[in-house]
Design an enzyme around this catalytic site. Structure first.
Site, PDB file in Angstrom:
ATOM      1  N   ASP A  21       0.845  -1.198   0.000  1.00  0.00           N
ATOM      2  CA  ASP A  21       0.000   0.000   0.000  1.00  0.00           C
ATOM      3  C   ASP A  21       0.879   1.246   0.000  1.00  0.00           C
ATOM      4  O   ASP A  21       1.592   1.499   0.969  1.00  0.00           O
ATOM      5  CB  ASP A  21      -0.901  -0.043   1.251  1.00  0.00           C
ATOM      6  CG  ASP A  21      -1.675   1.250   1.431  1.00  0.00           C
ATOM      7  OD1 ASP A  21      -1.842   1.998   0.440  1.00  0.00           O
ATOM      8  OD2 ASP A  21      -2.122   1.502   2.575  1.00  0.00           O
ATOM      9  N   ASN A  23      -0.282   4.482  -0.342  1.00  0.00           N
ATOM     10  CA  ASN A  23      -0.897   5.747   0.075  1.00  0.00           C
ATOM     11  C   ASN A  23      -1.606   5.702   1.427  1.00  0.00           C
ATOM     12  O   ASN A  23      -2.350   6.612   1.780  1.00  0.00           O
ATOM     13  CB  ASN A  23      -1.856   6.255  -1.008  1.00  0.00           C
ATOM     14  CG  ASN A  23      -3.022   5.295  -1.217  1.00  0.00           C
ATOM     15  OD1 ASN A  23      -3.105   4.257  -0.548  1.00  0.00           O
ATOM     16  ND2 ASN A  23      -3.925   5.627  -2.110  1.00  0.00           N
ATOM     17  N   ASP A  25      -4.070   3.940   2.629  1.00  0.00           N
ATOM     18  CA  ASP A  25      -5.510   3.686   2.825  1.00  0.00           C
ATOM     19  C   ASP A  25      -5.784   2.241   3.249  1.00  0.00           C
ATOM     20  O   ASP A  25      -6.924   1.818   3.362  1.00  0.00           O
ATOM     21  CB  ASP A  25      -6.315   4.048   1.563  1.00  0.00           C
ATOM     22  CG  ASP A  25      -6.001   3.126   0.392  1.00  0.00           C
ATOM     23  OD1 ASP A  25      -5.091   2.261   0.515  1.00  0.00           O
ATOM     24  OD2 ASP A  25      -6.648   3.265  -0.664  1.00  0.00           O
ATOM     25  N   ASP A  29      -1.849  -1.210  -3.835  1.00  0.00           N
ATOM     26  CA  ASP A  29      -2.195  -0.453  -5.044  1.00  0.00           C
ATOM     27  C   ASP A  29      -1.093  -0.548  -6.096  1.00  0.00           C
ATOM     28  O   ASP A  29      -0.024  -1.122  -5.843  1.00  0.00           O
ATOM     29  CB  ASP A  29      -2.497   1.011  -4.691  1.00  0.00           C
ATOM     30  CG  ASP A  29      -1.441   1.588  -3.743  1.00  0.00           C
ATOM     31  OD1 ASP A  29      -0.248   1.395  -4.034  1.00  0.00           O
ATOM     32  OD2 ASP A  29      -1.808   2.192  -2.716  1.00  0.00           O
ATOM     33  N   ASP A  98      -5.283 -10.494 -15.670  1.00  0.00           N
ATOM     34  CA  ASP A  98      -6.366 -11.437 -15.414  1.00  0.00           C
ATOM     35  C   ASP A  98      -7.530 -11.085 -16.335  1.00  0.00           C
ATOM     36  O   ASP A  98      -7.837  -9.903 -16.527  1.00  0.00           O
ATOM     37  CB  ASP A  98      -6.804 -11.315 -13.948  1.00  0.00           C
ATOM     38  CG  ASP A  98      -7.114 -12.659 -13.321  1.00  0.00           C
ATOM     39  OD1 ASP A  98      -7.928 -13.392 -13.918  1.00  0.00           O
ATOM     40  OD2 ASP A  98      -6.555 -12.977 -12.250  1.00  0.00           O
ATOM     41  N   ASP A 199      -9.872 -16.469 -16.143  1.00  0.00           N
ATOM     42  CA  ASP A 199     -10.664 -16.937 -15.008  1.00  0.00           C
ATOM     43  C   ASP A 199     -11.723 -17.955 -15.454  1.00  0.00           C
ATOM     44  O   ASP A 199     -12.449 -17.698 -16.423  1.00  0.00           O
ATOM     45  CB  ASP A 199     -11.357 -15.708 -14.404  1.00  0.00           C
ATOM     46  CG  ASP A 199     -11.943 -15.971 -13.036  1.00  0.00           C
ATOM     47  OD1 ASP A 199     -11.186 -16.245 -12.093  1.00  0.00           O
ATOM     48  OD2 ASP A 199     -13.188 -15.913 -12.905  1.00  0.00           O
ATOM     49  N   GLU A 256      -7.713 -20.872 -16.377  1.00  0.00           N
ATOM     50  CA  GLU A 256      -8.064 -21.510 -15.106  1.00  0.00           C
ATOM     51  C   GLU A 256      -9.212 -22.476 -15.418  1.00  0.00           C
ATOM     52  O   GLU A 256     -10.288 -22.052 -15.835  1.00  0.00           O
ATOM     53  CB  GLU A 256      -8.512 -20.466 -14.082  1.00  0.00           C
ATOM     54  CG  GLU A 256      -8.696 -21.096 -12.698  1.00  0.00           C
ATOM     55  CD  GLU A 256      -9.725 -20.388 -11.838  1.00  0.00           C
ATOM     56  OE1 GLU A 256      -9.682 -20.561 -10.612  1.00  0.00           O
ATOM     57  OE2 GLU A 256     -10.600 -19.681 -12.371  1.00  0.00           O
ATOM     58  N   HIS A 330      -4.270 -17.252  -4.825  1.00  0.00           N
ATOM     59  CA  HIS A 330      -5.126 -16.446  -3.938  1.00  0.00           C
ATOM     60  C   HIS A 330      -6.412 -17.166  -3.522  1.00  0.00           C
ATOM     61  O   HIS A 330      -7.188 -16.611  -2.760  1.00  0.00           O
ATOM     62  CB  HIS A 330      -5.465 -15.137  -4.649  1.00  0.00           C
ATOM     63  CG  HIS A 330      -6.292 -15.373  -5.881  1.00  0.00           C
ATOM     64  ND1 HIS A 330      -5.797 -16.034  -6.987  1.00  0.00           N
ATOM     65  CD2 HIS A 330      -7.574 -15.094  -6.163  1.00  0.00           C
ATOM     66  CE1 HIS A 330      -6.745 -16.130  -7.896  1.00  0.00           C
ATOM     67  NE2 HIS A 330      -7.829 -15.566  -7.422  1.00  0.00           N
ATOM     68  N   ASP A 331      -6.658 -18.339  -4.059  1.00  0.00           N
ATOM     69  CA  ASP A 331      -7.871 -19.091  -3.702  1.00  0.00           C
ATOM     70  C   ASP A 331      -7.571 -20.277  -2.797  1.00  0.00           C
ATOM     71  O   ASP A 331      -8.471 -21.052  -2.467  1.00  0.00           O
ATOM     72  CB  ASP A 331      -8.542 -19.654  -4.971  1.00  0.00           C
ATOM     73  CG  ASP A 331      -9.103 -18.572  -5.859  1.00  0.00           C
ATOM     74  OD1 ASP A 331      -9.474 -17.501  -5.338  1.00  0.00           O
ATOM     75  OD2 ASP A 331      -9.165 -18.802  -7.088  1.00  0.00           O
TER      76      ASP A 331
HETATM   77  C1  NOJ Z   1     -11.583 -17.939  -9.790  1.00  0.00           C
HETATM   78  C2  NOJ Z   1     -10.831 -16.857  -9.105  1.00  0.00           C
HETATM   79  O1  NOJ Z   1      -9.496 -17.250  -8.948  1.00  0.00           O
HETATM   80  C3  NOJ Z   1     -11.536 -16.609  -7.796  1.00  0.00           C
HETATM   81  O2  NOJ Z   1     -10.799 -15.780  -6.929  1.00  0.00           O
HETATM   82  C4  NOJ Z   1     -12.886 -16.031  -8.099  1.00  0.00           C
HETATM   83  O3  NOJ Z   1     -13.623 -15.924  -6.903  1.00  0.00           O
HETATM   84  C5  NOJ Z   1     -13.671 -16.932  -9.069  1.00  0.00           C
HETATM   85  N1  NOJ Z   1     -12.875 -17.442 -10.142  1.00  0.00           N
HETATM   86  C6  NOJ Z   1     -14.807 -16.157  -9.676  1.00  0.00           C
HETATM   87  O4  NOJ Z   1     -14.329 -15.178 -10.559  1.00  0.00           O
END
Ligand code: NOJ
Length: 561
Positions: A21, A23, A25, A29, A98, A199, A256, A330-331
């Site tokens: 970050d 700035n 907040d 970013d 993405d 995605d 993905e 990230h999932d």
């Molecule tokens: C896969 C993404 O990696 C995930 O973070 C997202 O919630 C779902 N697709 C829906 O876009």
């Protein structure tokens, strides 16, 4: 096998909200990323995959896009983005964006038009259906809980949303939608980006008629994956996308693709005729996961299961398609917490996993923070979680199914997507040096020990080990292009394999346990000398490959001659 830059590259994934970050907040970013580019350069990665930075109301942290051609206010401006791209290219780092086009945000202009009336020109941009017997058009369950349909009073119909109700599915059957998307993709490519991560790209085509999913549980809504994953027109849509856009650029594309098989991957990412360069498969991630809405225990993972899956993918795609290799994103929970041991052997096991992803055949994807061995977090209260999937899961379990809140939290500690979304731990100062303000999600309390500044200062750190692996990959074509062969097939502690290219051969030895098993190189692998290329211990009890004891989570890579 054809050579290509994207096969030789190492990709680093940035989840911008949690990266840095600039700035104050509390939200990461674009200018924050610019400030940290020299850090990435030092690590040696070649490509950044940037999670969505487009305009978004952030119901799903940017995976709900309200304007595909502008930047989210919290992240900065298009001018900041242009500068980011230029600064990356200046350092020889490529940028993969993405692409989220299975669905948009319900606040996208197209959807706002679409919901106005049944004869609005944008009506068919989304999937609208009348109800059936006073209920939803079918029994599909959303990935994030509840029905995949939302009733809209304005026109008295339902729209489809495979994810949250603020993520309506775009209607790919409509050629106008496809044209708009191709135009938008071209706009970004013209700006000079180097590829797309797509995605849930194998969900674009739904089975005509949208029939009910088979009833497999007692729940009201059922997962209908076979009705929209790898659907009937998927290859047609992707082929069109390739013809109209992708084929005109030398780019990295990675789809993905949940629930793909190796056969699907060989078709989608075929070396000669493929529409994408590679896909993300999930079989190895699902080995330990209790995914979906069920709140249960986290299954133990058997090494033989991991070997089976990875070997099937390595051999199944050999010379026919190209693998992407990852253990976290990230999932997912943090890789060291899921596949390694994040307490006593955190450093050793993080290095072992790094060795694993860099030594398999395929393009390695490093998720931000894994290069310093960041771990899962266990917030005591559900109030501290932010991920919509986690919050929905908790609500459904506790409020609707009567699951004990502590039991639900236990599963969340192991599996929540927020495990990977806590801020990057830059140093030991307040808020881990991520922000001068209040972070949007709490930092992991272990930041005083685990942080970038400590990692940079310690030549033995996980960071420096990653750096060395990335360097080795650049120097040794066998690491990129060599053939993979499993050895010691059924050993439950050691995962070992060879990589062979012409007369070069590597042997990769990974002790996936806290024990000290003996490793015996099979007799049919002959060699006169073995040179240690990399290892995660400085002292080895013995280097006799015909019989050597491994230390907990020990990883070694030898070049045989
Ligand atoms: C896969 C993404 O990696 C995930 O973070 C997202 O919630 C779902 N697709 C829906 O876009």
């Amino acid at each position: 096998m054809n050579k290509a830059w994207w096969k030789e590259a190492v990709v680093y994934q940035i989840y911008p909200r949690s990266f840095y970050d600039s700035n104050g907040d509390g939200i990461g970013d674009l200018r924050g990323i610019i400030q940290k580019l020299d850090y990435l350069k030092e690590l040696g990665i070649d490509v950044v995959w940037l999670c969505p930075v487009y305009k978004s109301p952030n119901d799903d942290n940017g995976y709900d896009i309200s304007n595909y051609q502008d930047i989210m206010d919290e992240f900065g401006t298009l001018a900041d983005w242009e500068e980011l791209l230029a600064e990356m290219h200046k350092r020889g780092i490529k940028l993969v964006m993405d692409l989220v086009v299975n669905h948009s945000s319900d606040e996208h202009r197209w959807f706002e038009e679409s919901r106005k009336s049944k004869d609005n020109p944008y009506r068919d941009y989304y999937v609208w259906r009348p109800g059936k017997d006073g209920r939803e058009p079918n029994n599909w369950r959303s990935f994030f809980g509840g029905s995949a349909w939302q009733y809209d009073e304005q026109t008295g119909e339902y729209y489809l949303h495979l994810f949250t109700k603020k993520q309506p599915d775009l209607n790919w059957e409509n050629p106008k939608v496809r044209e708009e998307i191709y135009k938008m993709m071209d706009w970004w490519l013209q700006k000079g980006i180097d590829g797309f991560r797509m995605d849930v790209v194998n969900m674009l085509s739904k089975v005509p008629g949208l029939p009910d999913a088979p009833v497999l549980t007692r729940d009201r809504y059922q997962f209908g994956s076979q009705l929209y994953i790898n659907g009937p027109r998927l290859m047609e849509f992707l082929t069109e996308m390739k013809q109209k856009v992708l084929s005109r650029y030398d780019i990295l594309t990675v789809g993905e693709t949940p629930l793909v098989t190796t056969q699907d991957a060989v078709m989608i990412a075929n070396e000669e005729t493929g529409v994408l360069k590679m896909v993300f498969q999930f079989e190895h991630m699902d080995l330990s996961a209790e995914t979906g809405a069920e709140v249960g225990t986290v299954k133990p993972r058997k090494l033989s299961g991991l070997k089976d899956v990875m070997t099937r993918w390595q051999k199944g795609l050999e010379n026919r398609a190209w693998n992407s290799i990852y253990l976290g994103n990230h999932d997912q929970p943090r890789s060291v917490s899921q596949f390694g041991e994040d307490s006593r052997y955190r450093v050793e096991s993080a290095k072992l996993l790094a060795t694993f992803i860099h030594m398999l055949q395929g393009t390695p994807y490093v998720y931000q923070g894994d290069e310093i061995g960041m771990t899962n977090v266990a917030f005591e209260s559900i109030q501290d979680y932010r991920d919509v999937a986690t919050l929905n899961l908790y609500k459904e379990a506790v409020e609707e199914k009567g699951v004990d809140p502590q039991a639900a939290l236990k599963v969340i500690h192991a599996k929540s997507r927020d495990n990977a979304r806590t801020p990057i731990q830059w140093d030991a100062s307040g808020q881990a040096g991520f922000t001068k303000g209040t972070p949007w999600i709490k930092v992991n309390p272990n930041y005083k020990e685990i942080n970038v500044s400590a990692a940079l200062a310690d030549p033995d750190s996980i960071f420096h080990y990653y750096k060395k692996l990335i360097q080795l990959r650049k120097e040794n074509p066998v690491i990129v292009y060599g053939t993979y062969d499993l050895i010691l097939d059924s050993h439950e502690e050691i995962y070992a394999f060879t990589r062979t290219l012409d007369r070069e051969r590597l042997v990769v030895i990974l002790n996936f346990s806290r024990n000290s098993p003996m490793f015996y190189l099979p007799e049919n692998i002959s060699f006169s000398s073995a040179e240690l290329l990399i290892g995660n211990y400085n002292v080895h009890p013995s280097e006799d490959l015909r019989g050597t004891m491994l230390l907990p989570y020990e990883a070694r890579v030898y070049r045989l001659r």
